[in-house]
Write a protein that holds these residues in place. Structure first.
Motif, mmCIF file in Angstrom:
data_model
loop_
_atom_site.group_PDB
_atom_site.id
_atom_site.type_symbol
_atom_site.label_atom_id
_atom_site.label_comp_id
_atom_site.label_asym_id
_atom_site.label_seq_id
_atom_site.Cartn_x
_atom_site.Cartn_y
_atom_site.Cartn_z
ATOM 1 N N UNK A 18 0.834 -1.214 0.000
ATOM 2 C CA UNK A 18 0.000 0.000 0.000
ATOM 3 C C UNK A 18 0.862 1.255 0.000
ATOM 4 N N UNK A 19 1.938 1.242 0.762
ATOM 5 C CA UNK A 19 2.822 2.409 0.796
ATOM 6 C C UNK A 19 3.424 2.690 -0.573
ATOM 7 N N UNK A 25 1.272 6.744 -6.965
ATOM 8 C CA UNK A 25 0.158 7.596 -7.361
ATOM 9 C C UNK A 25 0.481 9.057 -7.070
ATOM 10 N N UNK A 26 1.110 9.330 -5.935
ATOM 11 C CA UNK A 26 1.472 10.706 -5.604
ATOM 12 C C UNK A 26 2.480 11.281 -6.592
ATOM 13 N N UNK A 27 3.232 10.425 -7.250
ATOM 14 C CA UNK A 27 4.248 10.876 -8.205
ATOM 15 C C UNK A 27 3.709 10.992 -9.642
ATOM 16 N N UNK A 28 2.423 10.793 -9.837
ATOM 17 C CA UNK A 28 1.850 10.805 -11.180
ATOM 18 C C UNK A 28 1.591 12.201 -11.740
ATOM 19 N N UNK A 123 -6.791 11.093 -10.166
ATOM 20 C CA UNK A 123 -7.553 11.618 -9.036
ATOM 21 C C UNK A 123 -8.407 10.522 -8.401
ATOM 22 N N UNK A 124 -9.085 9.749 -9.228
ATOM 23 C CA UNK A 124 -9.942 8.676 -8.736
ATOM 24 C C UNK A 124 -9.126 7.613 -8.007
ATOM 25 N N UNK A 125 -7.972 7.307 -8.534
ATOM 26 C CA UNK A 125 -7.100 6.340 -7.871
ATOM 27 C C UNK A 125 -6.635 6.878 -6.520
#
Length: 153
Positions: A18-19, A25-28, A123-125
């Motif tokens: 999960x981490x 995702x934060x790096x997208x 955003x949804x992810x």
């Protein structure tokens, strides 16, 4: 409230999955300030005090103002949020409360003028991930840092 267990100690490989997903995702490419607002708002809706505390602290580190953090629960009435942020916060609420909202077309349509299709997927992810983390923290009763300090005394 006492923690049920420390999943980080019991199953670190599972938590690391999960981490890592969260980091990817934060790096997208979505702006960090927007991601922090989403994390706080979903955590407010889910009632995760541990998560609200953590994400509020992170938002401050990334330059978010106290006033915007304080008014986040009333974002619809506050003039302090951009139209892009409003669309993202509305989508956050829609997906966080999906059993009640059923993700109506008008909430999805509100995103279109402010986000590309690729950004909507990202955003949804991110919303799905923060909702997962909220459920994880609440399910294992992660203790709010202030409570943890008072329990240790």
């Amino acid at each position: 409230m006492k923690p049920r267990m420390n999943p980080f100690a019991v199953a670190p490989e599972a938590v690391n999955v999960m981490l890592e997903l969260s980091k990817k995702v934060e790096a997208l490419g979505l702006e960090r300030s927007l991601l922090e607002l989403i994390k706080i708002r979903a955590s407010q809706l889910n009632g995760c005090a541990f998560c609200i505390h953590m994400h509020t602290r992170d938002a401050r580190v990334h330059g978010e103002t106290e006033e915007r953090i304080y008014l986040l629960d009333g974002w619809r009435e506050s003039p302090l949020y951009t139209e892009r942020e409003r669309a993202a916060l509305g989508w956050t609420e829609t997906l966080t409360l999906v059993s009640e909202t059923h993700a109506p077309d008008e909430d999805y349509a509100a995103l279109k003028p402010h986000f590309t299709e690729e950004e909507i997927v990202k955003l949804t992810l991110m919303i799905a991930i923060i909702n997962s983390w909220n459920r994880f923290a609440i399910g294992f009763r992660n203790v709010h840092p202030v409570a943890a300090r008072s329990d240790a005394a």
